[in-house]
Scaffold this active site. Sequence first.
Site, PDB file in Angstrom:
ATOM      1  NE  ARG A  34       4.044   7.978   2.105  1.00  0.00           N
ATOM      2  CZ  ARG A  34       3.931   6.674   1.879  1.00  0.00           C
ATOM      3  NH1 ARG A  34       3.142   6.242   0.925  1.00  0.00           N
ATOM      4  NH2 ARG A  34       4.605   5.817   2.612  1.00  0.00           N
ATOM      5  CG  ASP A  71       3.640  -5.019  -6.974  1.00  0.00           C
ATOM      6  OD1 ASP A  71       3.575  -5.203  -8.202  1.00  0.00           O
ATOM      7  OD2 ASP A  71       4.713  -5.002  -6.351  1.00  0.00           O
ATOM      8  CD  GLU A 130      -3.716  -0.941  -0.400  1.00  0.00           C
ATOM      9  OE1 GLU A 130      -3.275   0.210  -0.567  1.00  0.00           O
ATOM     10  OE2 GLU A 130      -3.014  -1.834   0.103  1.00  0.00           O
ATOM     11  CG  ASP A 131      -1.160   2.643  -2.238  1.00  0.00           C
ATOM     12  OD1 ASP A 131      -1.484   1.445  -2.092  1.00  0.00           O
ATOM     13  OD2 ASP A 131      -0.101   3.115  -1.774  1.00  0.00           O
ATOM     14  CG  PHE A 176       9.035   1.789  -8.053  1.00  0.00           C
ATOM     15  CD1 PHE A 176       8.515   1.016  -7.033  1.00  0.00           C
ATOM     16  CD2 PHE A 176       9.437   3.090  -7.767  1.00  0.00           C
ATOM     17  CE1 PHE A 176       8.386   1.521  -5.747  1.00  0.00           C
ATOM     18  CE2 PHE A 176       9.312   3.603  -6.476  1.00  0.00           C
ATOM     19  CZ  PHE A 176       8.790   2.811  -5.465  1.00  0.00           C
TER      20      PHE A 176
HETATM   21  P1  IMP Z   1       1.321  -6.128  -2.731  1.00  0.00           P
HETATM   22  O1  IMP Z   1       1.069  -6.704  -1.385  1.00  0.00           O
HETATM   23  O2  IMP Z   1       2.477  -6.810  -3.423  1.00  0.00           O
HETATM   24  O3  IMP Z   1       0.111  -6.050  -3.613  1.00  0.00           O
HETATM   25  O4  IMP Z   1       1.893  -4.676  -2.508  1.00  0.00           O
HETATM   26  C1  IMP Z   1       1.122  -3.586  -2.309  1.00  0.00           C
HETATM   27  C2  IMP Z   1       1.937  -2.484  -1.666  1.00  0.00           C
HETATM   28  O5  IMP Z   1       3.264  -2.380  -2.235  1.00  0.00           O
HETATM   29  C3  IMP Z   1       1.298  -1.150  -1.958  1.00  0.00           C
HETATM   30  O6  IMP Z   1       0.332  -0.842  -0.986  1.00  0.00           O
HETATM   31  C4  IMP Z   1       2.463  -0.202  -1.973  1.00  0.00           C
HETATM   32  O7  IMP Z   1       2.727   0.246  -0.665  1.00  0.00           O
HETATM   33  C5  IMP Z   1       3.634  -1.031  -2.460  1.00  0.00           C
HETATM   34  N1  IMP Z   1       3.893  -0.838  -3.909  1.00  0.00           N
HETATM   35  C6  IMP Z   1       3.682  -1.734  -4.896  1.00  0.00           C
HETATM   36  N2  IMP Z   1       4.049  -1.248  -6.087  1.00  0.00           N
HETATM   37  C7  IMP Z   1       4.479   0.023  -5.861  1.00  0.00           C
HETATM   38  C8  IMP Z   1       5.005   1.066  -6.738  1.00  0.00           C
HETATM   39  O8  IMP Z   1       5.123   0.942  -7.971  1.00  0.00           O
HETATM   40  N3  IMP Z   1       5.333   2.234  -6.107  1.00  0.00           N
HETATM   41  C9  IMP Z   1       5.224   2.416  -4.773  1.00  0.00           C
HETATM   42  N4  IMP Z   1       4.755   1.469  -3.933  1.00  0.00           N
HETATM   43  C10 IMP Z   1       4.391   0.284  -4.472  1.00  0.00           C
HETATM   44 MG    MG Z   2      -0.334   0.579   0.349  1.00  0.00          MG
END
Ligand code: IMP
Ligand code: MG
Length: 187
Positions: A175, A113, A109-110, A162
């Site tokens: 990206r 959050d 995963e990238d 962010f």
């Molecule tokens: P989660 O389900 O809240 O953990 O969100 C994860 C997804 O939110 C990641 O795979 C990203 O696509 C997006 N995301 C969360 N934080 C960021 C950020 O700081 N920049 C860009 N995308 C983010």
């Molecule tokens: Mg993602």
Amino acid sequence: MRKQKGTMDKVTYNGLTFEPYITHETIQCRINEIAAQINKDYAGKQPLFLCVLTGAFPFAADLFRSVDIDAEISFIRLKSYEGTSTSGKVKEVMGLTEDLTGRDVIIVEDIIDTGATIKKLVEDLKAKNPASIKVATLLLKPESLKHKLEPDYVGFTIEPKFIIGFGLDLDGLARNLRDIYQLRQES
Ligand code: IMP
Ligand code: MG
């Protein structure tokens, strides 16, 4: 990318200014360290890397190239449905063609959050009877976590602001930035 005159290292997208946060070189060093750990942890095994599109593709490419054990890679996408339940979004795994039975899976995963995405993904993949599932995330925002999660490999633990670049986007853009940038705090 819009580089600003006189402030060479800042970038702007959609009128928002971002400042350099993690350099490409720092990212590469950390990826090499994670790869070395994976080489040890999976010695004698043949893990399947599952790259979560779209954001994780640069991380997955560099990580996969850096491991030297036998390994495979595949790509999945998570499709979100809005408003199908009271909890909001329901995500479905798209594009998984591999049989995961008995496989050692490493989700790539990238960023994590709130943790909602990865939690749902791990649950869905567990139902496919893999031998093991581990999670490798380039970035983790621990203060944003709303689910109890302990990813196995974490590139960088960061503050809940962010960021863009190295796969991470703002409305589809940024990206392709080599480095990671953080949204500038408006004063
Ligand atoms: P989660 O389900 O809240 O953990 O969100 C994860 C997804 O939110 C990641 O795979 C990203 O696509 C997006 N995301 C969360 N934080 C960021 C950020 O700081 N920049 C860009 N995308 C983010
Ligand atoms: Mg993602």
